[in-house]
Structure formats: structure tokens, C-alpha cells
Design a protein around this motif. Structure first.
Motif, PDB file in Angstrom:
ATOM      1  N   VAL A 368       0.823  -1.212   0.000  1.00  0.00           N
ATOM      2  CA  VAL A 368       0.000   0.000   0.000  1.00  0.00           C
ATOM      3  C   VAL A 368       0.860   1.267   0.000  1.00  0.00           C
ATOM      4  O   VAL A 368       0.638   2.193  -0.798  1.00  0.00           O
ATOM      5  CB  VAL A 368      -0.947  -0.013   1.219  1.00  0.00           C
ATOM      6  N   ASN A 369       1.839   1.308   0.884  1.00  0.00           N
ATOM      7  CA  ASN A 369       2.610   2.543   1.091  1.00  0.00           C
ATOM      8  C   ASN A 369       3.970   2.549   0.403  1.00  0.00           C
ATOM      9  O   ASN A 369       4.650   3.583   0.408  1.00  0.00           O
ATOM     10  CB  ASN A 369       2.826   2.777   2.590  1.00  0.00           C
ATOM     11  N   GLY A 370       4.383   1.425  -0.138  1.00  0.00           N
ATOM     12  CA  GLY A 370       5.666   1.381  -0.824  1.00  0.00           C
ATOM     13  C   GLY A 370       6.868   1.372   0.090  1.00  0.00           C
ATOM     14  O   GLY A 370       7.973   1.756  -0.313  1.00  0.00           O
ATOM     15  N   THR A 371       6.692   0.908   1.324  1.00  0.00           N
ATOM     16  CA  THR A 371       7.796   0.875   2.294  1.00  0.00           C
ATOM     17  C   THR A 371       8.594  -0.408   2.109  1.00  0.00           C
ATOM     18  O   THR A 371       8.221  -1.463   2.628  1.00  0.00           O
ATOM     19  CB  THR A 371       7.248   0.962   3.726  1.00  0.00           C
ATOM     20  N   ILE A 372       9.681  -0.311   1.369  1.00  0.00           N
ATOM     21  CA  ILE A 372      10.521  -1.470   1.068  1.00  0.00           C
ATOM     22  C   ILE A 372      11.320  -1.863   2.297  1.00  0.00           C
ATOM     23  O   ILE A 372      11.868  -1.013   2.998  1.00  0.00           O
ATOM     24  CB  ILE A 372      11.429  -1.156  -0.129  1.00  0.00           C
TER      25      ILE A 372
END
Length: 527
Positions: A368-372
Motif C-alpha cells: 500500500v505505502n511502498g515501504t521497502i
């Protein structure tokens, strides 16, 4: 001395009625819900903070909040053994004595069964499915909402919630939480039918077909009926690792809708089928595939990137995270110049599949947030939508129930996992929206809805252990407003047989008429 908390729902509370949707989100639980707030710092471990209760004609709904994230059914971290005890007849002298109530049913989430103490001291165990227990979300959280079928409960019950490792309980201090099933506090939601509200809405159909179900002679008829009932434009299937291109042709042979474009990946087991061709294909990771679908230019102002995923299941948190890290790297690459993919700005993106989100919540928030997580391998990450905001998680529900699980256990028994929300559709909602969506579960449909769509009550029960998800996307279109007018000036390009070979008109066999507007018609001409 025991203190009795009697919770009544008087008519004056009807103004605060809400629709409780069991989906793993809590924005529908408003501040007027009946809530017990626990004393803080009264545990030797994980703290129980509060619980809220609501109901409708079928279910008791319970929302539990803790001070840290846990997994209800596993011990990945922050180990917890949470139980809900229900005094189903509101009689302290019957059932198992616990926290000043007589519990008939003790729901043990960690061990995945129910203590049946209706004939205590004789104790039996039930499956979580025997009381239709549905806890969401399926991944770790510090908050859970749980639906429990109330058909075996009297009009008044008592509840106790306990976390056994830290020995915290609610209520405490001698209180007794008693709940009366008076006026319902969750409203009914109208039926969502199968119809498409506009011919230009792009219908996506996502389904884990369970172990090559399209070629299983015991299940293929059910799969065909299910597909026929929704007539999608684009299909994302999973678990098709042994289903070849020719197998798909055979499966589609009876379909009234023609799908000339088939993109199987036998390594990932993912399969994309489309009315429209793909301009380019990518393997995003070992379990995620993508196709840039060339939508008809005289209808749509854009193409669409369809991503299909099925990351590894169960305790393989690391494998799932790696796939989702790769997904975000791919989408961010698509939004920028260079790399393996360049998309025209504001190209709609859909990511659908069986995500197997049964572990750490970090995996969900990566999507959802693109937090790799692994920034050294996959880069720093970033919001994946075109306007640098999160992807939208399209919450889909059964057509006639406000419940959002997409997997359950076939022939369940004590110790089996409860239903879970494993199948998702995420999309870039800055450049597209959704008109309608639903989870297709024939087991949860009325006979009238089944009849309308030529389905049998056990079609989804037989076809797979997952339920299909249907989403109607609204995309930007060209100036014309009626899709039918595109058919007025169409010209025939050529005719093929079912194997794709160009032929002249032949009688008494099925032929495919290919037109210059991107449409294909299946015809059977009788001499």
C-alpha cells in the motif's frame, strides 16, 4: 462482590446505527458502540486495552484492542493466546466457570478450536467453523474484529476475554459484562448484483483456482459456470502451474465471451487472460507477473498495467516480503524514465492475486505505502500511486453479506485455520476508480441470486478453497459516451477458426470474426 454490567440497546441509540463490515478495518466502529475499557498495566505480558460489541440478526460482532501487534493464530512475535468466553445462556451455574461467568463456548484462537462446555464437566471441542468464527485481519495487528454466529445464543449473554500468557482479562475487578440482543446495531446492506452498470467499465476477475482447477475434470464445470456468470474483460488466475496454453483454450471453448489473449507463466503459476492484447510482458519477481494491456483506443483514453501475484504462503514471511519489495521497485520504475519499464504518465495500474497475507503486517503496508524492507537490494521505496500516495485496497464483500474473507478450509475440523482475507485487488486510485466490486461465494447467496446467474449453491465450494473477486474499474474514456456507437462503423478484418487460423466463412462450425475496433464475435453459421 461481583458487579454486573448489563448492556442494553435502547431505541434511542438507533440514531447511531452503523453497518459493521468484517474486513479487518475499524472505521465502521463508531464511538457510540458498547465498549469495555480495561485497566492499564494489569498484565504480566501483553495488555488487553478494550473490547466493543455489536450485532445483527445473524452475528455477534466483537472488536478487541491490544497494546501491541499479535498474530491471533501463530506466534511469529509477541506471542499471545487470546480466548473469548461466551456464557450463551447467561447462567453462571452452567458451563465452565471463568471470570465470574459460566462459559458454554471458549473460542481459542491460537490453538484454533472452540471448547464446547454446554454439558460441562463433559467437554467437547468444535471447529471454529461450527460457530462461523471469522477473525480479521489475517495478518498481525493490535486490533481485531470477529464475527460469531449467534444462532446458539440466548437473547442475553455474558462475555469474558482473556490473554492467557500474560493473564490479562476483560472485564476485571469482579465485573460481569452482560449483553442483550435487543435492537440490532448493524444495518443491512443492499444486495450487490452481478450486472455491469456501464459497458465501458472494465471488469477484472481475480481467482486462485486451487491446484490447476481449470484442468481438473471434477471441478472444471464449476469454474466455467463461475467465469460465465461474471463475463469479465481481464482475468488474473493463480495456481495454474501445470495449465498450458492449449489447456486454457480447451477451458475457454464453451465460453460465450471470446478471450483471444492468454498469458500463462508456468513457473509462477500465474495466468492472465484478456479480451485485449498485451503490448509487453514482465516477470516482476518469481511469483509476480505483469502485462501492459492494450485497451481499444476508440473507447479508452489509456491502456492499463495488470499485475498478477501469488507470493509464498504460510510461515514464509521473508519470501512474501521479497516479492512485495520487488513489486514496489517495479512500480516506481514504471513511474520514472529508464529501467526495465516506462509507462506513459498516469497509466492505470492494478495489482491483484492471492497475496497470502497471513504473517507480518509489514507486507501489507509495503504494497500500500511502498515501504521497502530490503532497501539495499530493491531501493528506498516510495508511495506507488502516480500522485505519490498509497495504492487503494479495494475492500470487496459477499453480494449479500458485509463479510470480506476470500479463503476458508474445505471440510474443516478442530485445529484448522479460520477464514481469512487472502485475495486482494490494489490499484492507483488517482487515475481510476471503482464502480462495483464483490466476492463471489455461491455458498453465501440466496437462491434467487443463484438462479439469476445460472449458478449452483456449491459451485465455489467445489471449484476452489478461495473465492473469486470481481472489480469494475472506471477508466478515462474518449469523448463518446455510449459504447454501442463504436459498433456502427466497424469493419471486418478477417475470420479465424478456434485455433487462430485465418479461414473463409464456413458453415456448421464455430468461427471468430475479428473487427477493426478491437472486438471479436463468436459465430456459428448454420447452412
Amino acid at each position: 462482590m461481583n458487579k454486573l454490567l448489563i448492556i442494553l440497546l435502547f431505541p434511542l441509540l438507533l440514531v447511531s446505527q452503523n453497518t459493521i463490515k468484517i474486513d479487518g478495518f475499524f472505521d465502521d466502529w463508531n464511538t457510540n458502540m458498547i465498549t469495555y475499557i480495561d485497566d492499564y498495566f494489569d498484565s504480566d505480558g501483553i495488555e488487553l486495552l478494550e473490547f466493543s460489541v455489536c450485532h445483527d440478526d445473524e452475528y455477534l460482532y466483537v472488536k478487541v484492542k491490544l497494546d501491541v501487534e499479535i498474530d491471533l493464530t501463530e506466534d511469529y512475535f509477541n506471542s499471545a493466546e487470546l480466548m473469548i468466553h461466551i456464557d450463551a445462556d447467561n447462567n453462571q451455574s452452567t458451563g465452565f466457570s471463568i471470570n465470574n461467568i459460566g462459559s458454554e463456548y471458549g473460542i481459542n484462537f491460537y490453538n484454533k478450536f472452540i471448547f464446547d462446555d454446554t454439558n460441562y464437566p463433559n467437554v467437547d471441542t468444535l471447529s471454529l467453523y461450527d460457530l462461523d468464527v471469522i477473525p480479521l485481519p489475517t495478518y498481525t495487528s493490535d486490533e481485531f474484529e470477529i464475527a460469531i454466529n449467534r444462532s446458539l445464543f440466548s437473547d442475553t449473554i455474558s462475555l469474558s476475554i482473556k490473554e492467557y500468557l500474560g493473564n490479562d482479562k476483560m472485564p476485571d475487578g469482579g465485573d460481569i459484562f452482560t449483553y442483550v440482543f435487543d435492537d440490532v446495531c448493524s444495518e443491512f446492506t443492499p444486495v450487490v448484483d452481478f450486472s455491469r452498470n456501464d459497458a465501458t467499465y472494465l471488469r477484472l476477475f481475480n481467482y486462485n483456482v486451487w491446484s490447476n482447477g481449470l484442468i481438473n475434470n471434477n471441478r472444471v464445470d464449476e469454474h466455467r459456470r463461475i467465469l460465465e456468470s461474471v463475463s469479465p474483460d481481464i482475468i488474473t488466475y493463480q495456481e495454474c502451474g501445470n495449465t498450458t496454453y492449449n489447456d486454457v483454450l480447451s477451458f475457454l471453448n464453451t465460453s460465450s465471451v471470446y478471450y483471444p489473449h492468454i498469458y500463462p507463466d508456468l513457473n509462477s503459476g500465474n495466468l492472465i487472460i484478456s479480451k485485449y492484447p498485451s503490448l509487453q510482458s514482465w516477470q516482476v519477481s518469481n511469483r509476480i507477473d505483469a502485462e501492459l494491456i492494450d485497451l481499444p483506443d476508440n473507447i479508452y483514453a489509456t491502456d492499463i498495467l495488470i499485475i498478477n501475484g501469488h507470493p509464498p504462503c504460510c510461515s514464509n514471511n521473508e519470501g512474501r516480503q521479497e516479492n512485495f519489495d520487488a513489486l514496489i521497485k517495479f512500480i516506481l520504475d514504471a513511474k520514472s524514465q529508464g529501467g526495465v519499464i516506462d509507462l506513459p504518465i498516469n497509466t492505470p495500474i492494478s495489482f491483484s492475486g492471492d497475496m497470502n497475507l497471513v504473517g507480518y503486517s509489514e507486507q501489507y503496508y509495503t504494497i500500500v505505502n511502498g515501504t521497502i524492507s530490503d532497501t539495499e537490494t530493491f531501493g528506498p521505496g516510495g508511495f506507488p500511486d502516480w500522485d505519490d500516495t498509497p495504492l487503494e485496497d479495494q475492500r470487496c464483500y459477499f453480494n449479500e453479506k458485509n463479510i470480506a474473507y476470500t479463503w476458508d478450509k474445505s471440510n474443516p475440523s478442530s485445529g484448522d485455520y479460520p477464514p481469512g482475507r487472502l485475495d486482494f485487488v490494489f490499484f492507483t486510485n488517482s487515475v481510476m476508480s471503482v464502480d462495483k466490486s464483490f466476492i463471489l461465494s455461491t455458498e453465501h447467496m440466496s437462491s434467487s441470486l443463484l438462479d439469476q446467474n445460472n449458478l449452483f449453491w456449491d459451485d465455489t465450494k467445489i471449484a476452489s478453497d478461495h473465492f473469486p473477486v470481481v472489480v469494475d474499474f472506471i477508466l478515462e474514456t474518449v469523448n463518446q459516451t455510449n459504447v454501442e456507437e463504436y459498433k456502427v462503423d466497424k469493419s471486418l478484418l478477417y475470420i479465424t477458426d478456434l485455433l487462430g487460423r485465418k479461414v473463409n466463412i464456413k458453415f456448421n462450425q464455430t468461427l471468430l470474426f475479428i473487427y477493426d475496433d478491437g472486438n471479436t464475435e463468436r459465430k456459428y453459421i448454420i447452412r
